[in-house]
Design an enzyme around this catalytic site. Structure first.
Site, PDB file in Angstrom:
ATOM      1  N   GLU B 122      13.338  32.573  45.730  1.00  0.00           N
ATOM      2  CA  GLU B 122      12.561  31.753  46.677  1.00  0.00           C
ATOM      3  C   GLU B 122      12.035  32.595  47.828  1.00  0.00           C
ATOM      4  O   GLU B 122      10.925  32.409  48.317  1.00  0.00           O
ATOM      5  CB  GLU B 122      13.409  30.595  47.205  1.00  0.00           C
ATOM      6  CG  GLU B 122      13.826  29.592  46.137  1.00  0.00           C
ATOM      7  CD  GLU B 122      12.668  29.073  45.277  1.00  0.00           C
ATOM      8  OE1 GLU B 122      12.880  28.792  44.099  1.00  0.00           O
ATOM      9  OE2 GLU B 122      11.538  28.978  45.802  1.00  0.00           O
ATOM     10  N   HIS B 131       4.705  33.437  40.711  1.00  0.00           N
ATOM     11  CA  HIS B 131       5.603  33.622  39.574  1.00  0.00           C
ATOM     12  C   HIS B 131       5.122  34.774  38.695  1.00  0.00           C
ATOM     13  O   HIS B 131       3.959  35.113  38.644  1.00  0.00           O
ATOM     14  CB  HIS B 131       5.704  32.328  38.771  1.00  0.00           C
ATOM     15  CG  HIS B 131       6.626  31.349  39.420  1.00  0.00           C
ATOM     16  ND1 HIS B 131       6.482  29.981  39.341  1.00  0.00           N
ATOM     17  CD2 HIS B 131       7.712  31.551  40.221  1.00  0.00           C
ATOM     18  CE1 HIS B 131       7.432  29.379  40.006  1.00  0.00           C
ATOM     19  NE2 HIS B 131       8.195  30.305  40.562  1.00  0.00           N
TER      20      HIS B 131
END
Lengths: 82, 404
Positions: B122, B131
């Protein structure tokens, strides 16, 4: 009262996949689209995009492996964003 | 790897973070440790430095919540989405939220999600990474349990974060691996968990005024405390640590919280009993014992446990003499000698510092024994003393150890 309906597995998967693609692949279902097929094609494209991201076989279908991958615990940030 | 659209990133290298609340699944100290080590993964491969704030607005606000929690992305109960974080920016930008409906753990077990691993992912988002589709990359979207004791940041993630911030200023002396989770004691200075209060949206991010580390070769540099630790020498000032290692030529720059997240900043004194692999830190009238990264249970303790009278509220400096197995504690113009074998103060103390340490006629800020000689720090000077002859050998600048 009658026994509860046996959940329609296929429809359940479809709903789950739709939510997943909305959350992570920027899928937007056109609610008032007259052409149901248009939405289906759009969703098929998004399934292909997700399968490609995770290196799955790109079929556009909600096969077992694709559903399993969608159900993995993950981060809430989209993989693809507009 | 990927970044967010327009590749948002923090515009300065000093980034602040604040832990707003805690999960009941773990000890607070373990939460702080996991988050500090997650930050260290990223700071060890970039010029970024992370400083923890205990109040006010930080760049990265970390919190646990479940279901709807004030943003447009509600959590979904156990499983599914574990956490999310926002790219660098004002207001909610950079913030990281963890789903309290998950079972958070400090180990990589099947019974829960490892907070260090999820936090490291995170915080990648908080720094601007999206991502990655590389299986095994930290920024891969799916949670992959793995052994965190030997965890190293995968190359894809290093490439991604360095595309945003570049490589570290100096070769990172600490590997980009987390250390094994250690037993840690209850919190010492943690912020008590608070309800996540709705924050007024700042009109613009006012970069938190973070103190800056003094330059290594600043001629006025002074230290709060100095100690050896497993062959290295650590110099403390405020929240900062300068780390001099015989294994690396460069001085490494860290913060206390990156080694001991639950210890407060601003030590008064520190010393190592090398044969016991034990370092003691002193602040005000309390002290802690650590071994490596882990804090021994049962600490902090009052300094009176060592034999100080209650009139002594804090000590200025401490140093262990490896030859005599005695520790000298300096308070104002007097000092005590503590027998590490009998764990008791020696008779006939306190004595005048000036009577036994020629040339040291003032308060001692910090003390160090190195290569058989003693170094007493006072302001920006240090006094090298041969303790056997009690002779003052020379006076040096306090930072002469930094190859200035």
């Amino acid at each position: 009262c009658a026994f509860p309906e046996v959940p329609d597995k296929e429809n359940e998967d479809m709903q789950f996949a739709k939510k997943y693609l909305e959350n992570f692949y920027d899928f937007k279902e056109e609610k008032n689209s007259l052409f149901k097929s248009k939405n289906l094609n759009h969703m098929t494209d998004k399934i292909r995009e997700m399968q490609s991201f995770f290196g799955l076989e790109v079929t556009g279908n909600l096969d077992r492996k694709t559903m399993d991958m969608m159900k993995q615990p993950r981060c809430g940030i989209p993989d693809v964003r507009s | 790897y990927s970044t967010f659209p327009q590749s948002p990133r923090w515009r300065r290298e000093d980034v602040t973070y604040r832990i707003l609340n805690y999960t009941p699944d773990m000890l607070q100290a373990d939460v702080e440790e996991a988050i500090a080590k997650a930050f260290q993964l990223w700071s060890s491969v970039t010029p970024l430095r992370f400083t923890r704030l205990y109040s006010g607005q930080a760049d990265i606000m970390i919190s646990f919540a479940n279901g709807f929690h004030g943003d447009f992305y509600s959590f979904d109960g156990p499983g599914g989405t574990l956490a999310h974080a926002y790219p660098p920016g004002n207001g909610i930008g950079g913030d990281a939220h963890f789903d309290e409906d998950e079972n958070w753990t400090k180990f990589a077990t099947s019974s829960g999600y490892n907070l260090f691993l999820v936090a490291a992912h995170e915080l990648g988002h908080s720094l601007g990474l999206g991502h990655s589709n590389v299986l095994g990359a930290l920024m891969y979207p799916i949670y992959m349990p793995q052994d965190i004791r030997s965890y190293r940041l995968p190359q894809d993630d290093i490439d991604g974060i360095q595309a945003l911030y570049g490589p570290p200023r100096e070769t990172p002396a600490l590997p980009t691996e987390a250390y094994p989770p250690q037993e840690t004691t209850e919190m010492t200075s943690a912020e008590t968990p608070t309800e996540m209060s709705p924050r007024e949206e700042p009109t613009e991010i006012t970069p938190s005024k973070t103190p800056t580390r003094p330059k290594d070769c600043d001629p006025h540099l002074t230290f709060d405390a100095i100690t050896t630790l497993r062959g290295e020498t650590l110099f403390f000032k405020g929240s900062y640590v300068w780390r001099k290692s015989p294994y690396f030529s460069d001085i490494e720059h860290d913060t206390i919280s990156s080694f001991w997240p639950s210890l407060a900043d601003g030590f008064d004194a520190a010393y190592e009993v090398d044969k016991r692999d034990r370092v003691l830190f002193f602040k005000d009238n309390k002290y802690w014992a650590v071994s490596g990264y882990s804090i021994e249970s049962g600490f902090p303790k009052p300094i009176q446990n060592l034999g100080f009278p209650t009139s002594v509220r804090k000590i200025d400096a401490a140093v262990y003499d490896q030859n005599t197995k005695k520790t000298y504690f300096f308070v104002g113009s007097i000092y005590w000698s503590f027998n590490e074998n009998t764990q008791s103060m020696e008779r006939g103390y306190p004595r005048k510092i000036a009577a036994d340490f020629q040339g040291i006629g003032h308060k001692v800020d910090a003390a160090l024994q190195k290569n058989g000689l003693f170094y007493f720090f006072h302001g920006s000077n240090q006094y090298e003393v041969d303790i056997k002859s009690k002779k003052l050998i020379r006076v040096l600048k306090s930072n002469s150890w930094f190859n200035c």
